[in-house]
Design an enzyme around this catalytic site. Structure first.
Site, short mmCIF file in Angstrom:
data_model
loop_
_atom_site.label_atom_id
_atom_site.label_comp_id
_atom_site.label_asym_id
_atom_site.label_seq_id
_atom_site.Cartn_x
_atom_site.Cartn_y
_atom_site.Cartn_z
CG ASP A 36 34.57 38.87 40.87
OD1 ASP A 36 35.69 38.42 41.16
OD2 ASP A 36 34.20 39.09 39.71
CB SER B 256 38.44 40.08 42.09
OG SER B 256 39.14 40.94 41.22
CG ASP B 257 34.45 37.04 44.79
OD1 ASP B 257 34.83 37.78 45.72
OD2 ASP B 257 33.29 37.04 44.36
CG HIS B 258 37.26 31.79 42.12
ND1 HIS B 258 36.08 32.38 41.70
CD2 HIS B 258 36.95 30.51 42.45
CE1 HIS B 258 35.11 31.48 41.77
NE2 HIS B 258 35.61 30.35 42.22
N GLY C 41 40.57 34.15 47.38
CA GLY C 41 40.53 32.89 48.11
C GLY C 41 41.85 32.14 48.03
#
Length: 391
Positions: A137, A164-166, A169
């Site tokens: 992330d 960034s990860d979310h 997704g």
């Protein structure tokens, strides 16, 4: 009521955040999600707490079934092939090329399942000079420029949320939903991909547009000044924020609350451009006023005059807020073995096909036997797979 994606089957070959969050969004909408995990330890997030059931893992994996499977071995690959041959969606966030090496790339699966929607998630993309780099992330935040808008480059700090990860997704789910709609009219599936870097950059389109227009590299404070955003503390040190944006009525109402109507004609503040240029000075002057009172009193007076404002809540405070409780958050979920837990529900409300939490996060391999039986494996064959460490 049934979810909007009732009847859609998803195979998740993913871990950590981006892939599991994408499939969670689909699962909340009614899709059946089978999460494939390595035998023994499962998704690495399981180990961030007790009993391989950490809160971090649970937050990303409700409404899913867990199948332990060693996809590196031929017997495990046979199981995955059966699942992938009949599913609607496959989501993977392994290093680029990993599933291809095992014979599960898009082209290979498309030949046996032309309707499959195959979503690949990575740090930087399936092609390019950074293709094989590891990506987490904070790497996505930093390389995209996102982190430069969230921290002071002279005293940099990582963020307390996997943003960034979310985001990745969400973009993955967005692409999958588009592909599902397209398949309704064409009858064909497709491959889609996103990455931490690409998704984070796309999210920054507003900041990027201003940079392209002016050539000025924005920093953390740039948007706060142009958007009329202010953060203050009261006499007890409790923080709150005001966001004036562009309507003049909010500026004039603020001046009424702080007892400074003459600032409306002050050459330093008499139009939005001047207030942007003198944002720091204006913030200091307002802070000296707000420090003399209590947060709840200031917020009440501001709200009475329709000024956009809010307390800067901790999570504890947020979940005590009456508006948040109106949403039904937090939602209590109970697993028959792991007990009760609380979590946040979906961020969207649909009137006819509501998002819902209908299953607690699974224990490791909780649904392995059930899934294998559905694939045609009898009890003896399943036990043999267990003995070999395949499941």
């Amino acid at each position: 009521m049934k979810g909007a994606l009732e009847g859609i089957s998803v195979v998740e070959v993913a871990n950590y955040v981006a892939g599991p969050f994408a499939s969670l969004l689909l699962a909340d909408l009614g899709a059946e999600v089978i999460k494939i995990e390595p035998p023994g330890q499962g998704d690495p997030f399981r180990g961030w707490g007790d009993k391989l059931y950490a809160a971090t893992f649970c937050s990303l994996n409700r409404n899913k079934k867990s199948l332990t499977l060693d996809i590196r071995r031929s017997e495990g690959q046979e199981v995955l092939h059966k699942l992938a041959s009949n599913c609607d969606v496959l989501i993977e966030n392994l290093r680029p090329g990993t599933l291809e090496r095992y014979g599960f790339g898009y082209e290979a699966l498309r030949s046996v399942n032309p309707k499959i929607i195959y979503c690949s998630i990575s740090g930087f993309g399936q092609e390019g000079p950074y293709r094989d780099r590891p990506g987490y992330d904070t790497i996505g935040q930093a390389m995209s420029g996102l982190l430069s808008l969230l921290t002071d480059p002279e005293k940099p700090q990582g963020m307390g949320i996997s943003l960034s990860d979310h985001l990745t997704g969400i973009y993955a789910c967005y692409g999958i939903l588009a592909a599902l709609v397209n398949r309704m009219t064409t009858g064909e599936g497709q491959w889609l991909e996103t990455s931490l870097l690409r998704a984070s950059l796309s999210f920054l389109s507003e900041n990027a547009a201003r940079y392209f227009e002016t050539g000025v590299v924005p920093g953390r404070s740039h948007r706060t000044k142009t958007a009329g955003v202010f953060a203050f503390v009261d006499r007890e040190g409790r923080p709150f924020v005001i966001h004036l944006s562009s309507p003049q009525k909010f500026w004039r109402a603020l001046l009424e609350v702080v007892g400074k109507p003459e600032w409306a004609d002050d050459p330093r503040f008499n139009d939005r451009k001047k207030r942007t240029e003198n944002h720091d000075l204006l913030s200091e002057l307002l802070q000296s006023i707000f420090r003399g009172g209590r947060r709840e009193d200031w917020l009440r007076r501001l709200q009475e005059r329709d000024v956009p404002c809010a307390p800067l809540n901790t999570l504890e405070e947020a979940f005590q807020d009456p508006q948040v409780r109106q949403y039904g958050f937090p939602i209590e979920v109970e697993h028959p073995k792991m007990g009760k837990m609380r979590m946040v529900g979906s961020g969207v409300v649909l009137s006819r096909t509501p998002a819902a939490i209908h299953m607690p996060p699974p224990t490791l391999g909780e649904h392995t036997s059930e899934i294998l039986e559905q694939l045609g494996y009898d009890e003896k064959a399943i036990e043999k797979l267990r003995e070999k460490g395949i499941v």
